[in-house]
Design an enzyme around this catalytic site. Structure first.
Site, mmCIF file in Angstrom:
data_model
loop_
_atom_site.group_PDB
_atom_site.id
_atom_site.type_symbol
_atom_site.label_atom_id
_atom_site.label_comp_id
_atom_site.label_asym_id
_atom_site.label_seq_id
_atom_site.Cartn_x
_atom_site.Cartn_y
_atom_site.Cartn_z
ATOM 1 N N LYS A 1 27.032 -6.925 8.737
ATOM 2 C CA LYS A 1 26.802 -5.709 7.941
ATOM 3 C C LYS A 1 26.975 -6.055 6.462
ATOM 4 C CE LYS A 1 28.449 -0.897 7.694
ATOM 5 N NZ LYS A 1 29.442 0.065 8.220
ATOM 6 N N SER B 1 27.440 4.337 9.780
ATOM 7 C CA SER B 1 26.729 3.632 8.740
ATOM 8 C C SER B 1 26.237 2.234 9.149
ATOM 9 C CB SER B 1 27.627 3.500 7.510
ATOM 10 O OG SER B 1 28.769 2.715 7.821
ATOM 11 N N SER C 1 31.429 4.516 12.361
ATOM 12 C CA SER C 1 30.262 3.740 11.935
ATOM 13 C C SER C 1 29.864 2.563 12.816
ATOM 14 C CB SER C 1 30.462 3.228 10.516
ATOM 15 O OG SER C 1 30.147 4.242 9.621
HETATM 16 N N1 GLN Z 1 30.030 8.955 9.011
HETATM 17 C C1 GLN Z 1 31.373 8.895 8.535
HETATM 18 C C2 GLN Z 1 31.374 9.043 7.039
HETATM 19 O O1 GLN Z 1 30.358 9.306 6.518
HETATM 20 C C3 GLN Z 1 32.006 7.595 8.942
HETATM 21 C C4 GLN Z 1 31.450 6.442 8.216
HETATM 22 C C5 GLN Z 1 32.078 5.148 8.612
HETATM 23 O O2 GLN Z 1 32.665 5.021 9.679
HETATM 24 N N2 GLN Z 1 31.988 4.182 7.716
HETATM 25 O O3 GLN Z 1 32.357 8.924 6.387
#
Ligand code: GLN
Length: 489
Positions: free
Chosen positions: A78, A153, A177
């Site tokens: 990532k 994400s 994410s």
């Molecule tokens: N979707 C969640 C957020 O927007 C979690 C994102 C993540 O786990 N990095 O914060």
């Protein structure tokens, strides 16, 4: 079977027996990337030269019988984990040209194990989002239906593993994410216990919640990756010095003697009917495999988790992102004076979702509101953590859906932050409590994948692997791959 469709353990067998070389395997994956990337856009950077060089090195190691289960196997990282000499953008204009001078600990460990890195995966900017629509560069598509989001994400990594553009990937998970995109793309995603895997070299979003974990095609692969990346790191003061087991030992195909609980609050209002049906069938299968299931567990504080998360995460993000001032590194914009330059740098460098989080966090931490928001959220956090602790006195693991719906359409939620935030309602509490969560393919609803989330007490990843493995072996849902070619997509 195409070479790019192999799991880590299958590839390892072929490499070990010299039935395929690391170079051949890598070339097959790179060709496949060139072919499908036009459709799915999972990569910010394809590192073909680096991959070929590492593959040649891996072949040398294989020749001298000095291989690990990951040697010569193509992986995607990532784009928020530092890779020496290779851009690490966080899918943000702010870091578009940032080339780290060092590797994240996890990257270093994978390199030592003989990884072939094929690229860096697209994500929501600074990992803030659930759909990859907040990437500053482009949107990644879900290979099961290109009009839908892959989740986020870690959407790029999930798509790459699902399509065969990489055999495994590393993602990060602050509120879901890893697990949510894994569920949306029909792969296995693990968010380990907070502190289990070093975060040194991970670009910080919300430091009390962030964890790095594996994204793989099956549970055995997840165990293999964890065997390498887990463990204490003196460079990360939050990493825990606790022995790392051989996770592959937990791959047992039955669940005899295990007590599972199903918290009813995770079958939330507004949950898609088809997802609920898949989940009920999946849990019945766990019972059939020998587990005792209590279908009526209650975790009554779950309903506050989303609100607490959206105070705590933005507060930490606001502090972490203060470092992007246009002076130290990353994007920099000229201004009339220091303040003007900083304002312009941050104004142009950050996208709208990142700015929203910074504003939320600044508000929650400001003098008059600290007690009402931040402090209260921290108290709720303690209650949520305690509730899990109590549940794990009675159950070896808890079973929930990973998401309340199947992957949604691109554009459907991007203008409505609350709707977007709700897609993580089942995954956020896990980060708040710091416990591990594993998402495994549970079945399909209208041709789209559904993920099952397995939760355990801190450092119980082995139990999660055992449950995930038994379910996977009994059902085979994870073996289904999206048919990008056949449908002429
Ligand atoms: N979707 C969640 C957020 O927007 C979690 C994102 C993540 O786990 N990095 O914060």
């Amino acid at each position: 079977m195409n070479r790019y469709d192999l799991t880590i353990h299958q590839a390892h067998q072929l490499l070990k027996k010299r039935e395929v070389s690391a170079l051949e395997l890598t070339k097959a994956v790179l060709e496949h990337i060139a072919h499908v990337e036009k459709k799915v856009h999972a990569f910010v950077t394809v590192t073909a030269d680096e991959a070929l060089r590492q593959a040649a090195q891996a072949d040398e190691r294989i020749k001298s019988d000095d291989l690990t289960p990951l040697t010569g196997v193509p992986a995607l990282i990532k784009d928020n984990m530092c890779t020496r000499g290779i851009a690490t953008t966080c899918s943000s204009r702010m870091l578009e040209n940032f080339v780290p001078p060092y590797d994240a600990t996890v990257v270093e460990k994978l390199r030592d194990a003989g990884m072939v890195m094929v690229g860096k995966g697209n994500m929501d900017e600074f990992a803030m989002g659930s759909s990859n629509e907040h990437s500053a560069f482009f949107i990644t598509s879900n290979p099961w239906d290109l009009a839908r989001v892959p989740g986020g994400s870690s959407g790029g990594p999930a798509v790459a593993v699902s399509t065969g553009e990489a055999i495994y990937a590393l993602g990060s998970d602050t509120g879901g994410s890893i697990r949510q995109p894994a569920g949306f793309c029909n792969i296995v995603g693990l968010k380990p216990t907070y502190g289990r895997v070093s975060r040194f070299g991970l670009v910080a979003f919300a430091s009390s919640l962030d964890q790095i974990g594996s994204m793989t095609r099956d549970v055995a692969d997840s165990a293999l990756v964890m065997n390498v990346i887990a463990g204490y790191d003196p460079r990360d003061s939050t990493s825990v010095n606790y022995p790392v087991p051989d996770y592959t030992k937990s791959l047992i195909p039955d669940l005899k003697g295990l007590k599972l609980g199903v918290p009813k609050e995770y079958f939330v209002e507004g949950m898609q009917r088809g997802v609920e049906e898949v989940m009920r069938t999946a849990i019945a299968k766990l019972e059939e495999l020998g587990a005792t299931v209590d279908w009526e567990v209650s975790l009554s504080h779950t309903k506050y988790a989303l609100a607490a998360y959206y105070i705590i995460a933005p507060s930490e993000a606001m502090a972490n992102l203060a470092r992007y001032d246009g002076v130290k590194y990353g994007f920099s914009y000229e201004g009339k004076n220091m303040w003007d330059a900083m304002e312009k740098t941050r104004g142009y460098g950050f996208g709208p979702e990142v700015k929203r989080r910074i504003i939320l966090g600044t508000y929650a931490l400001s003098a008059g509101y600290y007690d009402a928001y931040y402090l209260k959220a921290q108290k709720v956090r303690t209650l949520i953590r305690r509730e899990f602790e109590e549940a794990f006195e009675r159950y070896d693991a808890l079973i929930t859906p990973t998401s309340p719906t199947v992957p949604f359409k691109i554009g459907e939620r991007v203008d409505d932050p609350l709707q977007m935030y709700l897609s993580d309602v089942c995954t956020l509490p896990i980060n708040i409590a710091g416990i591990p969560g594993l998402s495994v393919p549970a079945g399909f609803c209208d041709g789209l994948p559904v993920g099952m989330q397995i939760l355990g007490k801190p450092f119980s990843e082995e139990v999660l692997f055992r449950i995930g493995y038994a379910y996977e072996q009994a059902t085979g849902w994870g073996e289904r791959r999206p048919q990008l070619e056949k449908e002429g997509k």
